[in-house]
Scaffold this motif. Structure first.
Motif, short mmCIF file in Angstrom:
data_model
loop_
_atom_site.label_atom_id
_atom_site.label_comp_id
_atom_site.label_asym_id
_atom_site.label_seq_id
_atom_site.Cartn_x
_atom_site.Cartn_y
_atom_site.Cartn_z
N THR A 1 0.85 -1.19 0.00
CA THR A 1 0.00 0.00 0.00
C THR A 1 0.89 1.24 0.00
N THR A 2 0.60 2.18 -0.89
CA THR A 2 1.52 3.30 -1.14
C THR A 2 0.76 4.62 -1.19
N ARG A 3 1.39 5.66 -0.66
CA ARG A 3 0.77 6.99 -0.61
C ARG A 3 1.45 7.96 -1.58
N PHE A 4 0.60 8.71 -2.28
CA PHE A 4 1.06 9.75 -3.20
C PHE A 4 0.34 11.04 -2.82
N ASN A 5 1.08 12.12 -2.59
CA ASN A 5 0.50 13.38 -2.15
C ASN A 5 0.14 14.30 -3.31
#
Length: 553
Positions: free
Chosen positions: A538-542
């Motif tokens: 699971t990965t976050r991109f702002n």
């Protein structure tokens, strides 16, 4: 029953190519190659390895006698089973078999290729001679000779997909019952329509070369997608299954409890096994929620992307643009080129993504679609970095390509969809390394003030240089103050490859790492398909631009 040469009439029938329309997958044509056989015939004993070696040596010797400086022979038996159901009925069951030999040579510094389904010694020798004739004819137009990276001969070796349950051996009735149970679960929980499908593939491949390799491989793959629809007063909503295509046997469909992924209470996917009935039931409930869900407000959001979704973004924005033949323009006529040009790589400074981004290629990951011991050039498979600490460091290349990027060892990513098609560079598994700290998906979400969680792959669009893109998904959840609060709809995000990956700020750890994949990835002219997996956590991109697809803004 052993696979033996057949009559000329039967051999001609083997050249038939069955194409089945993909139910529920848009206009995609799913290539199921071969002639129709019974389910029992799929279990026929394969050709004896000693006889394969005898035929391969005949081909290699005939090619050398005609002037080839290099030759390889691939003897293949390709088995497919396709089962499709809709609601309470079985729509189709197709079993196919395709077998033959393909011979590739270098003569006068030029490639030549020929193939036949008639695997008698005389036919195999003539096919090898024809391949040399093709090379000689092509050499008139060759501007520089083929240059192969060295490969040491393996001798006689074998490799098998480490399956626990051979899906070909599972009775058709059991497969149909499983799919119909999934259909029933979806409709009992809110779906009006559902199509469920099972693909089972077995590639029995033998490779031999004039360099002394004799490699026997038995490769298994499986995919069980479904496509469910619910109708409401203002239209309809759809949800695809969240299972993955895998390099496994029927054990993938055991649905082990420890492999179920739930993020803050939401059912969003599976790891190394898949409960299709549970997923279909969840899809029915989620479809009802989709019909009632509020529509997203366009704007900038922090996105938290589930592996079953991000795998497609990796495939399109990293996997394809870093194929060396695409970079060099060889695919321009059919599939486009790449923004990731050689000058960017040579600079050693091109910031493909943030320093959180480490993307690697390989064909060795267990359970993956691309997992084999050796590629279709006899090269032992391996792992290598593509993007390291955000910097572009390498491409995907085969034996005749790596010298163009100043390397002398093939990456082991050559593949052909069948014995009748020439092998060429195909995407290996391309994956995003998880965080070295074993943090959870909830940890990735907890600092998001205004965001959206996206699970499952949906529609997408990307330009011919694999730069500007738009991606949708299957499930969308609003995130407020570190918590998932509501299911929302009509979400798609837009960005470009470099901006998107440079906005990557966090990944979950190894325990959250999962594989997604593409079962029918097309490339080349004539077109071929291959199967490839993509792993990530699971990965976050702002600060990503989100549009409302219903309003088209």
């Amino acid at each position: 029953m052993e696979l033996v040469p057949k009559s000329e009439e039967e051999q001609m029938q083997r050249r038939d190519f069955i194409k089945l329309g993909g139910v529920g997958v848009g206009s995609l044509m799913l290539p199921i190659s071969g002639i129709a056989v019974s389910a029992e015939q799929l279990l026929d004993k394969p050709m004896d390895v000693a006889y394969k070696k005898k035929l391969a040596d005949i081909a290699l010797n005939a090619a050398k006698a005609k002037g080839a400086t290099y030759a390889d022979a691939r003897i293949g038996r390709y088995l497919n089973q396709f089962v499709t159901t809709r609601e309470t009925r079985v729509d189709n069951i197709v079993n196919t078999e395709s077998a033959g030999i393909g011979v590739r040579v270098i003569a006068n510094g030029t490639w030549g290729f020929a193939s036949t389904s008639n695997m008698t010694p005389d036919s195999v020798a003539k096919t090898a001679e024809k391949a040399v004739e093709v090379a000689m004819a092509n050499s008139k137009f060759q501007t520089s000779p083929v240059k192969l990276a060295p490969v040491k001969g393996t001798g006689e070796v074998s490799w098998n997909t480490p399956i626990k349950k051979n899906a070909m051996q599972v009775p058709i009735k059991d497969k149909v019952d499983l799919l119909l149970s999934a259909n029933s679960a979806a409709m009992e929980n809110g779906a009006n329509y559902i199509t469920s499908i099972l693909f089972v593939v077995n590639e029995q491949k033998y490779f031999a070369s004039t360099e002394g390799s004799y490699i026997d491989q038995d490769v298994h793959r499986l995919w069980a997608p479904f496509y469910a629809t619910a109708i409401g007063e203002n239209g309809f909503k759809q949800r695809q299954g969240l299972g993955n295509p895998v390099g496994m046997g029927f054990e993938y469909l055991d649905g082990l409890e420890e492999d179920k992924i739930r993020i803050q209470g939401a059912n969003v996917g599976y790891k190394n096994s898949y409960d299709i009935v549970e997923d279909a039931a969840a899809a029915g409930k989620q479809l009802k929620a989709k019909l009632a869900a509020k529509s997203v407000e366009p704007g900038k959001y922090d996105l938290v992307l589930d592996p079953a979704h991000l795998m497609l973004t990796i495939h399109e924005s990293v996997g394809h643009p870093l194929e060396l033949d695409r970079v060099l323009g060889y695919e321009a006529n059919y599939a486009g080129t790449s923004f990731a040009t050689l000058d960017k790589w040579r600079s050693g400074k091109f910031q493909y993504g943030s320093d959180m981004v480490n993307l690697f290629a390989d064909k060795t990951q267990p359970y993956s679609l691309g997992n084999v011991g050796y590629d279709d050039e006899g090269v032992k498979t391996k792992e290598w970095d593509l993007i390291k600490d955000g910097i572009l460091v390498n491409y995907q290349a085969t034996r005749d390509q790596v010298h163009m990027i100043d390397q002398n060892e093939s990456h082991g990513c050559s593949y052909s969809q069948s014995w009748r098609d020439v092998q060429f560079q195909r995407m290996p598994n391309v994956s995003l390394r998880p965080n070295k700290k074993d943090i959870s998906a909830e940890d990735v979400i907890k600092d998001v003030e205004k965001g959206i969680y996206i699970a499952g792959r949906g529609s997408f669009s990307i330009d011919q240089q694999r730069y500007n893109f738009q991606f949708g998904g299957q499930l969308f959840y609003e995130i407020k103050d570190g918590k998932i609060v509501d299911q929302i709809e009509d979400v798609a995000y837009q960005s470009n490859t470099q901006e998107f990956w440079n906005n990557c700020v966090q990944t979950a750890g190894k325990s959250d790492y999962r594989l997604g994949g593409s079962f029918f990835d097309g490339k080349g002219q004539p077109s071929q398909v291959s199967a490839v997996s993509h792993g990530c956590s699971t990965t976050r991109f702002n600060n990503i631009n989100v549009i409302n697809t219903a309003r088209n803004v």
